[in-house]
Design a protein around this motif. Sequence first.
Motif, PDB file in Angstrom:
ATOM      1  N   ARG A 197     -49.291  94.106 -10.165  1.00  0.00           N
ATOM      2  CA  ARG A 197     -49.436  95.353 -10.921  1.00  0.00           C
ATOM      3  C   ARG A 197     -48.144  95.703 -11.646  1.00  0.00           C
ATOM      4  O   ARG A 197     -48.160  96.105 -12.809  1.00  0.00           O
ATOM      5  CB  ARG A 197     -49.881  96.478  -9.997  1.00  0.00           C
ATOM      6  CG  ARG A 197     -51.300  96.242  -9.472  1.00  0.00           C
ATOM      7  CD  ARG A 197     -51.815  97.382  -8.690  1.00  0.00           C
ATOM      8  NE  ARG A 197     -52.249  98.418  -9.627  1.00  0.00           N
ATOM      9  CZ  ARG A 197     -52.914  99.490  -9.264  1.00  0.00           C
ATOM     10  NH1 ARG A 197     -53.223  99.690  -7.992  1.00  0.00           N
ATOM     11  NH2 ARG A 197     -53.280 100.387 -10.160  1.00  0.00           N
ATOM     12  N   ASP A 221     -58.278 101.367  -7.672  1.00  0.00           N
ATOM     13  CA  ASP A 221     -57.597 102.547  -7.127  1.00  0.00           C
ATOM     14  C   ASP A 221     -58.623 103.623  -6.793  1.00  0.00           C
ATOM     15  O   ASP A 221     -58.570 104.244  -5.737  1.00  0.00           O
ATOM     16  CB  ASP A 221     -56.615 103.139  -8.154  1.00  0.00           C
ATOM     17  CG  ASP A 221     -55.260 102.469  -8.159  1.00  0.00           C
ATOM     18  OD1 ASP A 221     -54.887 101.825  -7.165  1.00  0.00           O
ATOM     19  OD2 ASP A 221     -54.568 102.606  -9.191  1.00  0.00           O
ATOM     20  N   PHE A 278     -55.145 100.956  -4.578  1.00  0.00           N
ATOM     21  CA  PHE A 278     -55.318  99.507  -4.499  1.00  0.00           C
ATOM     22  C   PHE A 278     -53.954  98.831  -4.429  1.00  0.00           C
ATOM     23  O   PHE A 278     -53.371  98.440  -5.431  1.00  0.00           O
ATOM     24  CB  PHE A 278     -56.115  99.003  -5.704  1.00  0.00           C
ATOM     25  CG  PHE A 278     -56.272  97.507  -5.753  1.00  0.00           C
ATOM     26  CD1 PHE A 278     -56.836  96.808  -4.704  1.00  0.00           C
ATOM     27  CD2 PHE A 278     -55.863  96.798  -6.869  1.00  0.00           C
ATOM     28  CE1 PHE A 278     -56.985  95.427  -4.750  1.00  0.00           C
ATOM     29  CE2 PHE A 278     -56.015  95.416  -6.939  1.00  0.00           C
ATOM     30  CZ  PHE A 278     -56.574  94.739  -5.883  1.00  0.00           C
ATOM     31  N   ASP A 279     -53.423  98.727  -3.226  1.00  0.00           N
ATOM     32  CA  ASP A 279     -52.195  97.981  -2.987  1.00  0.00           C
ATOM     33  C   ASP A 279     -52.457  96.753  -2.131  1.00  0.00           C
ATOM     34  O   ASP A 279     -51.575  95.917  -1.975  1.00  0.00           O
ATOM     35  CB  ASP A 279     -51.140  98.854  -2.302  1.00  0.00           C
ATOM     36  CG  ASP A 279     -50.574  99.903  -3.247  1.00  0.00           C
ATOM     37  OD1 ASP A 279     -50.489  99.622  -4.456  1.00  0.00           O
ATOM     38  OD2 ASP A 279     -50.229 100.999  -2.779  1.00  0.00           O
ATOM     39  N   VAL A 311     -50.470  92.044  -4.603  1.00  0.00           N
ATOM     40  CA  VAL A 311     -51.129  93.063  -5.433  1.00  0.00           C
ATOM     41  C   VAL A 311     -50.082  93.932  -6.115  1.00  0.00           C
ATOM     42  O   VAL A 311     -50.124  94.141  -7.335  1.00  0.00           O
ATOM     43  CB  VAL A 311     -52.105  93.932  -4.605  1.00  0.00           C
ATOM     44  CG1 VAL A 311     -52.657  95.076  -5.438  1.00  0.00           C
ATOM     45  CG2 VAL A 311     -53.229  93.080  -4.039  1.00  0.00           C
ATOM     46  N   SER A 312     -49.114  94.437  -5.369  1.00  0.00           N
ATOM     47  CA  SER A 312     -48.113  95.329  -5.960  1.00  0.00           C
ATOM     48  C   SER A 312     -47.221  94.586  -6.953  1.00  0.00           C
ATOM     49  O   SER A 312     -46.863  95.142  -7.997  1.00  0.00           O
ATOM     50  CB  SER A 312     -47.285  96.029  -4.882  1.00  0.00           C
ATOM     51  OG  SER A 312     -46.634  95.089  -4.065  1.00  0.00           O
ATOM     52  N   LEU A 341     -53.695  88.160  -4.214  1.00  0.00           N
ATOM     53  CA  LEU A 341     -54.875  88.137  -5.073  1.00  0.00           C
ATOM     54  C   LEU A 341     -55.303  86.696  -5.268  1.00  0.00           C
ATOM     55  O   LEU A 341     -54.781  85.996  -6.134  1.00  0.00           O
ATOM     56  CB  LEU A 341     -54.568  88.779  -6.428  1.00  0.00           C
ATOM     57  CG  LEU A 341     -54.392  90.280  -6.422  1.00  0.00           C
ATOM     58  CD1 LEU A 341     -53.826  90.765  -7.741  1.00  0.00           C
ATOM     59  CD2 LEU A 341     -55.725  90.948  -6.135  1.00  0.00           C
ATOM     60  N   VAL A 359     -58.931  89.433  -8.563  1.00  0.00           N
ATOM     61  CA  VAL A 359     -59.545  90.753  -8.710  1.00  0.00           C
ATOM     62  C   VAL A 359     -61.051  90.611  -8.909  1.00  0.00           C
ATOM     63  O   VAL A 359     -61.842  91.330  -8.283  1.00  0.00           O
ATOM     64  CB  VAL A 359     -58.891  91.532  -9.881  1.00  0.00           C
ATOM     65  CG1 VAL A 359     -59.710  92.753 -10.253  1.00  0.00           C
ATOM     66  CG2 VAL A 359     -57.474  91.933  -9.524  1.00  0.00           C
ATOM     67  N   CYS A 389     -57.580  97.230 -11.972  1.00  0.00           N
ATOM     68  CA  CYS A 389     -56.772  97.768 -10.867  1.00  0.00           C
ATOM     69  C   CYS A 389     -56.915  99.286 -10.790  1.00  0.00           C
ATOM     70  O   CYS A 389     -57.001  99.847  -9.692  1.00  0.00           O
ATOM     71  CB  CYS A 389     -55.310  97.363 -11.020  1.00  0.00           C
ATOM     72  SG  CYS A 389     -55.001  95.619 -10.661  1.00  0.00           S
ATOM     73  N   ASP A 390     -56.946  99.955 -11.935  1.00  0.00           N
ATOM     74  CA  ASP A 390     -57.174 101.401 -11.944  1.00  0.00           C
ATOM     75  C   ASP A 390     -58.542 101.726 -11.330  1.00  0.00           C
ATOM     76  O   ASP A 390     -58.682 102.690 -10.578  1.00  0.00           O
ATOM     77  CB  ASP A 390     -57.098 101.957 -13.364  1.00  0.00           C
ATOM     78  CG  ASP A 390     -55.678 101.969 -13.924  1.00  0.00           C
ATOM     79  OD1 ASP A 390     -54.715 101.780 -13.152  1.00  0.00           O
ATOM     80  OD2 ASP A 390     -55.549 102.155 -15.153  1.00  0.00           O
TER      81      ASP A 390
END
Length: 153
Positions: A16, A46, A54-55, A12-13, A5, A124, A42-43
Amino acid sequence: MVDRLGSSRWSVSEARSMVARLRHVAEDGPEYDGVELFIALCDYLDQLHGRIGFDYVFTGTERTELVEAVQRVRGRSVVPDPKGERLVQPVNAAVTLVDGPALTAQLEQAQGWQQELGRALHGVYTYLDQLYGGPGAFNELLTSSERTRVASR
C-alpha cells in the motif's frame, strides 16, 4: 492473519505504501491503471474489514466470519446485480473488475516494480474471490450500505 499478498514480496502495508508512491511515477497505460486499481481495491477492503482496515489478509475464524458476512449480504450468485445498484468498476479506476485479472497477468509478466504490483494485485484478487465464494466470483462491489453491514459483523 497473514501480511503477504499471494506471491508478492511485499506485505500488505508495504504494498500500500509503495503503490501510493508509485502513483506519482507510473506512466499512462497498464502501469497507471494497475496502481489505480490496487489503491481502489485496498480502499474497498478497508471498508469490508471494518474498524481495523486492510493491513492483513484474514485467515481462520476471521476469514470465515468475513466470507459469511459478504455472502449473506451479497447472496451466493456470481451473476452481477441485475438492478445495477452495485458497481462493476471502482470509481477511481479505469479498469472493470472483470478486466482486472488480465491487467494483473500483464503486469506480472513485466519486470521490476510493475511485476511486483501485478503479484500484489493478484493476491488482492485471490483474496476477494475467496471472500465472494470462489475463483471468478469477485465481479461487483457491494453498495455502501452493504459494506457497512459487512464491516459491522
